[in-house]
Scaffold this motif. Structure first.
Motif, PDB file in Angstrom:
ATOM      1  N   ALA B  11     -51.804  81.463  48.502  1.00 37.75           N
ATOM      2  CA  ALA B  11     -52.795  80.896  47.591  1.00 37.75           C
ATOM      3  C   ALA B  11     -54.140  81.534  47.860  1.00 37.75           C
ATOM      4  CB  ALA B  11     -52.889  79.383  47.780  1.00 37.75           C
ATOM      5  N   LEU B  12     -54.892  81.748  46.786  1.00 37.22           N
ATOM      6  CA  LEU B  12     -56.256  82.236  46.925  1.00 37.22           C
ATOM      7  C   LEU B  12     -57.188  81.147  46.428  1.00 37.22           C
ATOM      8  CD1 LEU B  12     -54.474  84.939  46.366  1.00 37.22           C
ATOM      9  CD2 LEU B  12     -56.710  85.970  46.088  1.00 37.22           C
ATOM     10  N   VAL B  13     -58.218  80.872  47.198  1.00 37.90           N
ATOM     11  CA  VAL B  13     -59.150  79.830  46.807  1.00 37.90           C
ATOM     12  C   VAL B  13     -60.554  80.417  46.712  1.00 37.90           C
ATOM     13  CG1 VAL B  13     -60.080  77.568  47.365  1.00 37.90           C
ATOM     14  CG2 VAL B  13     -57.730  78.135  48.008  1.00 37.90           C
ATOM     15  N   ASP B  14     -61.071  80.454  45.492  1.00 39.69           N
ATOM     16  CA  ASP B  14     -62.470  80.805  45.301  1.00 39.69           C
ATOM     17  C   ASP B  14     -62.846  82.140  45.947  1.00 39.69           C
ATOM     18  OD1 ASP B  14     -64.519  79.843  43.855  1.00 39.69           O
ATOM     19  OD2 ASP B  14     -65.490  78.777  45.516  1.00 39.69           O
ATOM     20  N   GLY B  27     -65.186  84.193  42.480  1.00 45.01           N
ATOM     21  CA  GLY B  27     -64.593  82.875  42.622  1.00 45.01           C
ATOM     22  C   GLY B  27     -63.253  82.749  41.929  1.00 45.01           C
ATOM     23  N   SER B  29     -59.260  81.843  41.894  1.00 45.28           N
ATOM     24  CA  SER B  29     -58.251  81.047  42.580  1.00 45.28           C
ATOM     25  C   SER B  29     -56.894  81.300  41.945  1.00 45.28           C
ATOM     26  CB  SER B  29     -58.584  79.562  42.488  1.00 45.28           C
ATOM     27  OG  SER B  29     -59.842  79.322  43.069  1.00 45.28           O
ATOM     28  N   GLU B  31     -52.472  80.388  42.776  1.00 46.58           N
ATOM     29  CA  GLU B  31     -51.502  79.771  43.673  1.00 46.58           C
ATOM     30  C   GLU B  31     -50.109  80.253  43.296  1.00 46.58           C
ATOM     31  OE1 GLU B  31     -51.800  75.349  44.663  1.00 46.58           O
ATOM     32  OE2 GLU B  31     -49.863  75.542  43.670  1.00 46.58           O
ATOM     33  N   GLY B  64     -64.537  82.994  50.134  1.00 50.19           N
ATOM     34  CA  GLY B  64     -63.326  82.312  49.711  1.00 50.19           C
ATOM     35  C   GLY B  64     -62.232  82.434  50.744  1.00 50.19           C
ATOM     36  N   GLN B  65     -61.085  81.867  50.417  1.00 49.17           N
ATOM     37  CA  GLN B  65     -60.016  81.798  51.412  1.00 49.17           C
ATOM     38  C   GLN B  65     -58.704  82.328  50.876  1.00 49.17           C
ATOM     39  OE1 GLN B  65     -60.014  77.672  52.689  1.00 49.17           O
ATOM     40  NE2 GLN B  65     -60.388  78.409  54.772  1.00 49.17           N
ATOM     41  N   LEU B  67     -54.803  81.711  51.681  1.00 46.90           N
ATOM     42  CA  LEU B  67     -53.943  80.806  52.430  1.00 46.90           C
ATOM     43  C   LEU B  67     -52.514  81.315  52.400  1.00 46.90           C
ATOM     44  CD1 LEU B  67     -55.274  77.440  50.953  1.00 46.90           C
ATOM     45  CD2 LEU B  67     -56.015  78.570  53.047  1.00 46.90           C
ATOM     46  N   PRO B  72     -55.305  79.247  56.446  1.00 45.96           N
ATOM     47  CA  PRO B  72     -56.270  80.320  56.140  1.00 45.96           C
ATOM     48  C   PRO B  72     -55.938  81.577  56.942  1.00 45.96           C
ATOM     49  CG  PRO B  72     -57.400  78.267  56.672  1.00 45.96           C
ATOM     50  CD  PRO B  72     -55.959  78.051  56.986  1.00 45.96           C
ATOM     51  N   THR B 217     -51.579  82.874  34.598  1.00 47.38           N
ATOM     52  CA  THR B 217     -52.985  82.715  34.943  1.00 47.38           C
ATOM     53  C   THR B 217     -53.792  83.752  34.186  1.00 47.38           C
ATOM     54  OG1 THR B 217     -52.614  81.795  37.138  1.00 47.38           O
ATOM     55  CG2 THR B 217     -54.689  82.945  36.786  1.00 47.38           C
TER      56      THR B 217
END
Lengths: 369, 505, 350
Positions: B11-14, B27, B29, B31, B64-65, B67, B72, B217
């Motif tokens: 997953a990528l967050v922001d 930014g 995101s 998943e 950002g993160q 996962l 992370p 997406t």
């Protein structure tokens, strides 16, 4: 296959940078000249000449300048076509061997009683043939020029040995031998060959920088496939360049023979590396596509001036060799490091040009982003 | 395999990423769930490739993160991503041509014997194993040199399989594939999904996206727009979200009067590539060459233009015979070719916009053999304006332009020669939707002004929307010649796959 | 994804099916090296039939010893060439090491032989490391860097020697004996060379890091994406090449006993020639050290055979040049043929 929709309204374009900012042409030109790749070598040459004139006693004498110019004449000659060849992404390591073989041919012809005037033309013809053979192997057979010219370098040198063995021909007429060192219009410090090289350099410079052919050489060096798709006959162009290189190298061979008054098979051994060194020092990229005649000529002179000044300083030839090597390495290392420093600074605050591409080091391919 | 209970494998967050002042990702995101094929769509320049490279560990995100299994993680290098079970298959696979297929699959982690030497037998055996799982027959010992792009991608997938990858990212894998090859790739992809892998599929082809993927997406300008199950979306919605406004779907085909025949090609043959290709084009006409990738379409126009040689046949321009193998002669006769591969064949990427745009006209722009800089500049400016080119300065290297604008430079380069016959090879490949429409309008307008146009295209809608006549090629031969009226998806596809070879001609 | 999908999709129609005549490339490479071997054998046999003195025990000895230095250098050069780099400075490095070893004996008369040998190798190693460092960290093309260091190392050698030379009587007899004694009938230096060839060859074929050298030369971008530490590998290739050039210098000193600052001048081209003749491609990714060593043997055999055939020795260099051209032309031809065969076995168009 579902029909794909397209937008008729023009998409938001991310490239609308700061509009076409048109600068004053001459000013831009001058700045382009000074910020170009050859700028460091030109300034290094100026510094070297100034420094040598100020701090080396005998440097700024007509006699010494004369000597210095004569010592780099052959290198300068061969560096001209070499510049074009390296810009197209090839290399010709056989030039010194071509020079030697021409010199040997001249010797054999002279001994056989052929008048010098005739022999001279035969020699240029031989040079053309040798160059064309290189060109043939590179273009028609599609072989890498580095390998080909390493091969012909050995072959041509070998043929020179076959012709002369370990003999030397030194019985050339004295008016020819002395003639090679004559001054231009009797001006001290200015051998006629220097003027000849200058004229040739201007011709090569115009050819490279101001004609359609010259432009296509850069295209070939950067992307020969695209050049081919634009109607450039890449093969013929390269073939003629190698032939030209052969002719010029044989011309240098004739001059060299007269300059030193002898023909020997081992003459000018290793000179090809000095030619390549001067070309690279002059800012020509070994990968092709970048370079200028001005830079190369400055590179040739810079090497000559430094060697000459160090010699006058009483520094032995061994140190000269080290210096030559170090200058060559420095000439390729410094722009690389400078580019990195610039890149690091550019990623800082000030805005780069519109739509800067990601750093080249990281991109493998990919159309977007 | 319930995605809500286990954390997603990736997953990528922001996530943000900038290159200089250019913000490629702002930014984003995303998943990826196990047992799901996830599509990522967006215009060119939307940040898809940057995203892929971030996942692959080539780029490091600025913020950002990332996962992995909910934890992370930071990838310092591509190896880290690989060790985390992520495999990326690029559009053009990056194999080692001199190594064998088996070594390509196992490079850097070949099975070893007790003495740390490579266990070649086991390597070969395992390669055969993975190939049989994929249903591929390929000699593990053959070198990778000479493999088709489709086979290269299979090797990459095999590599991912042996690495036990749980996340498989495919960046426009079908761009260079024929229909059959693409279908085989999808079969493999579905099998992988069913065995519990998470797949990310990036494509410009909506039919593939909708038939293959479970969720879609959409990204725009480096930012997340939406993520919905495929069943809740349609093509129009997706395109609207990609572009960010309403679009109308339309090929701006102008009706043009067809004049006299300009180009005649008769019995053109290049041994082993194409055979007995004949066609003619009239002024004002757009003729499309359709067919699968590898059917020999590009090869035909390359031969006509003289970049490649041909072994038999003849080419006549306005009734006059054209010598083969000489692009210069073709250019003099009024032929122009906008090639398939923009970056390799169309442009000198290191060179400036101006130099590229005037590359075909250097002699006319010279006086006494010397180039006139002012004339060059004027020509480049004129064509830049005419084609609505977006650029900073004409001295900028052409690589600073977006794909669409690069294509415009190629068009400028060729249109400025004022050709009578224009060959365009995949004119809109890899350029964004907006510029695509511009190019279509331009081509249509040119035909309206009496230019004869031959267009090679793998996009069926483009072929059907633009062409007055469609020539379909299959395995180096023309299998059908269809009028605008009789050309539809079915008839073209039949001829392209060689199922009903003698429908026309 | 560990559990295999049991239902395999339809079999691939593309991809060369395993044919009995498969593996064309590998076979071709083997042919390539066998070809050089054959050339050596034919040349030796023909020369021997022409004049049996050619294979007298002294003749064989000379042949072995002559090939030793060049073969060791060619092995190192092959390592570098395979990574798509080149090292033109090997002649200078070898000279530096030869002279350094000799000088050590002059300065420290009682020095144990192994220490001196090691010192020679270390000199080469340092030079090679410097080359590798410049090539990898500053990312300057190897051709340019090593052209520069060719001058620099040679100049250093001249400056160090200052016109002097080290003579045989300066060296301990134990050291000079290295060049004379035999192991199982093979002169020791030749035995060392054979060991080097075998070890490096085995390493390149059977170790991951060895295969990675081929990968780097074959496709540098892919190597980076595959997580191959390319810079480190290239650096090691240069370092090993330097060390081998150092070893060659030591062998040279041991064999000839007299060393001045010109040892190894112009050697770089012979070395590249040997590697190319032996099938190592200048474009990287292709070739073996066995081939390179065979190339070295072929070149030295020609040198030795010329006088027996009463061919003027001045022909030697011309023959070498012609041989290089023939070798690269042959490689090109073979590559074209393989390409055609692979395309024929064919993947394109469903």
């Amino acid at each position: 296959m579902a029909p794909e929709r397209t937008a008729t309204a023009s998409a938001p374009d991310r490239t609308n940078g700061p509009g076409p900012a048109r600068e004053e042409r001459p000013a831009a030109r001058l700045r382009a000249l000074l910020s170009g790749r050859e700028a460091p070598v030109v300034s290094a040459l100026l510094v070297a000449v100034l420094g040598a004139a100020l701090f080396v006693d005998m440097f700024a004498t007509a006699r010494n300048i004369d000597f210095m110019l004569l010592s780099v004449a052959a290198i300068a000659l061969m560096a001209l076509p070499m510049t074009l060849i390296v810009i197209t992404g090839e290399i010709d390591l056989s030039v010194a061997s071509t020079l030697a073989l021409t010199s040997a041919t001249l010797g054999v012809l002279w001994e056989a009683g052929v008048p010098i005037e005739t022999a001279l033309w035969i020699c240029l013809g031989v040079g053309a043939l040798l160059g064309a053979f290189n060109g043939l192997l590179v273009t028609v057979c599609g072989l890498p020029s580095l390998a080909v010219t390493i091969g012909t370098m050995a072959l041509y040198r070998g043929l020179a040995y076959v012709l002369l063995g370990d003999r030397a021909v030194a019985s050339y007429p004295s008016n020819w031998v002395g003639g090679a060192r004559e001054h231009f219009l009797g001006l001290p410090g200015l051998p006629w060959i220097a003027v000849a090289v200058l004229v040739l350099a201007v011709l090569f410079g115009v050819l490279l920088h101001a004609t359609a052919v010259g432009r296509s050489l850069f295209d070939i060096g950067n992307n020969d496939e695209a050049a081919r798709f634009t109607g450039v006959s890449v093969r013929w162009t390269k073939f003629w360049l190698f032939t030209l290189s052969g002719v010029v190298a044989s011309g240098a061979g004739v001059f060299w023979t007269m300059q030193y008054g002898t023909s020997r098979a081992d003459t000018a051994f290793g000179l090809e590396l000095q030619v390549v060194a001067a070309v690279l020092l002059g800012g020509v990229s070994i990968f092709g596509g970048i370079g200028s005649v001005l830079g190369v000529m400055s590179g040739v002179l810079l090497l000559g001036v430094i060697r000459n000044a160090l010699q006058l300083f009483g520094v032995g030839s061994e140190v000269l060799q080290v210096v030559t090597g170090l200058i060559l390495i420095a000439s390729v290392v410094t722009p690389n490091i400078a580019a990195r420093v610039r890149a690091r600074r550019a990623s800082g605050p000030q805005p780069p040009p519109a739509h800067a591409p990601p750093p080249v080091s990281a991109s493998t391919k990919g159309e977007d982003s | 395999m319930d995605p809500t209970e286990v954390p997603p494998p990736l997953a990528l967050v922001d996530v943000t990423k900038s290159f200089g002042s250019v913000r490629a990702l702002r930014g984003l995101s995303l998943e990826l769930r196990a047992g799901e094929i996830h599509a990522l769509v967006g215009e060119n320049g939307a940040g898809k490739s940057t995203l892929v490279k971030t996942i692959a560990g080539v780029h490091r995100p600025d913020g950002g993160q990332l996962l992995v299994d909910g934890r992370p993680t930071g990838f310092a290098a591509p190896v880290d991503a690989q060790n985390a079970g992520i495999a990326v298959i690029y559009q053009e696979p990056t194999l080692f041509p001199d190594l064998s297929v088996a070594e390509n699959i196992f490079v850097g982690r070949q099975p070893r014997t007790r003495w740390a030497t490579i266990d070649r037998r086991r390597m070969r055996h395992e390669t055969e194993g993975v190939f049989s799982r994929l249903g591929v027959r390929m000699d593990p010992d053959r070198p990778a040199r000479g493999l088709s792009i489709a086979d290269q991608q299979l090797v990459e997938i095999a590599k991912a399989l042996t690495r036990q990858a749980r996340v498989l990212v495919m960046d426009e894998p079908t761009a260079a594939l024929s229909g059959v090859e693409a279908e085989r790739l999808f079969t493999v992809a579905r099998t992988l999904r069913d065995s519990g892998a998470a797949l990310l599929f990036i494509s410009h082809r909506f039919d593939e996206v909708f038939s293959l993927c479970d969720r879609i997406t959409v990204v725009r300008d480096g930012a997340f727009v939406s993520c919905d199950p495929t069943s809740e979306l349609d093509v129009d919605t997706v395109v609207r979200r990609m572009v960010g406004r309403e679009v109308t779907s339309l090929y701006p085909k102008e009706e043009a009067e067809h004049g006299e025949t300009v180009l005649e090609v008769e019995g053109l043959t290049r041994d082993g590539v194409f055979a007995d290709v004949s066609f003619s084009v009239r002024a004002g006409e757009i003729v499309a060459l359709a067919g699968l990738v590898g059917a020999g379409r590009s090869e035909v126009i390359r031969a006509v233009f003289g970049v490649d040689r041909y072994d038999a046949g003849s080419v006549r321009v306005q009734g006059r015979e054209l010598a083969g193998g000489r692009p210069k002669a073709a250019m003099a006769a009024g032929i122009a070719l906008v090639p398939e591969d923009r970056r390799q064949q169309g442009l000198v990427m290191e060179s400036s916009i101006e130099r590229n745009a005037t590359a075909t006209r250097r002699r006319p722009l010279s006086r006494l053999g010397l180039l006139r800089p002012s004339a060059e500049r004027a020509s480049a400016e004129e064509w830049g304006e005419r084609l609505n080119l977006k650029f900073g300065r004409l001295d900028d290297s052409v690589s600073t332009l977006s794909g669409g604008n690069q294509q415009k430079v190629v068009l400028a380069k060729w249109l400025s020669t004022e050709p009578r016959v224009l060959f365009v090879d995949e004119p809109t490949r890899g350029i964004d939707v907006g510029t695509k429409a511009e190019v279509h309008r331009l081509l249509s307008g040119l035909a309206g002004r009496g230019l004869a146009i031959v267009m090679v295209s793998s996009e069926l809608p483009e072929v059907l929307g633009m062409a007055d006549r469609v020539l379909v090629m299959h395995e180096g031969r023309v299998t059908a010649e269809l009028d605008r009226a009789e050309a539809d998806e079915e008839s073209v596809m039949y001829a392209a796959t060689g199922q009903r070879p003698s429908e026309a001609v | 994804m560990t559990n295999a999908p049991s239902t395999a999709p339809e079999p691939s129609t593309a991809g060369a099916p395993p044919r009995p005549s498969g593996r064309p490339a590998r076979r071709q490479r083997q042919f390539r090296e066998l070809g050089v071997l054959l050339a050596v054998v034919v040349l030796i046999t023909a020369t021997w039939l022409h004049n049996p003195g050619f294979l007298s025990s002294q003749g064989v000895r000379d042949l072995f010893l002559g090939a030793t230095v060049l073969a060791v250098l060619a092995v190192g050069q092959a390592l570098v060439l395979i990574t798509k780099n080149v090292d033109l400075s090997v002649g200078s490095v070898m000279g530096l090491s030869a002279f350094g070893t000799g000088l050590l004996f002059v300065t420290f008369p009682g020095l144990p032989v192994p220490v001196a040998v090691l010192a020679g190798v270390v000199i080469g190693l340092v030079c090679g490391l410097l080359n590798g460092l410049l090539v990898t960290t500053v990312q300057v093309p190897a051709l340019v860097v090593t052209l520069g260091t060719l001058y620099a190392y040679r100049g250093l050698n001249h400056w160090w020697a200052d016109g002097g030379q080290v003579n045989a009587h300066d060296m301990p007899s134990a050291f000079l004996l290295l060049g004379r004694i035999s192991v199982l009938g093979v002169p020791l230096p030749a035995a060392v060379a054979i060991a080097v060839v075998a070890a490096v060859g085995f390493y390149l074929a059977r170790y991951r890091s060895g295969r990675e050298l081929y990968a780097i030369g074959s496709n540098a971008d892919a190597a980076r994406l595959s997580g191959i530490p390319a810079a480190r590998r290239v650096m090691v290739a240069f370092a090993v090449n330097g060390a081998l050039a150092g070893l060659a210098g030591v062998l040279f000193a041991a064999r000839y006993g007299t060393v001045d600052s010109t040892v190894g001048t112009g050697m770089e081209l012979q070395v590249v020639a040997a590697a190319v003749v032996g099938g190592v491609a200048i474009a990287g990714g292709v070739g073996t050290v066995y081939g390179a060593a065979l190339g070295a043997v072929l070149l030295t055999t020609i040198t030795a055979a010329l006088p027996i055939w009463r061919i003027d020795q001045f022909w030697h260099q011309a023959v070498v040049g012609a041989l290089i051209l023939a070798a690269i032309a042959l490689d090109r031809l073979l590559a074209l043929r393989t390409a055609r065969k692979l395309r024929g076995g064919g993947a394109r168009g469903a």
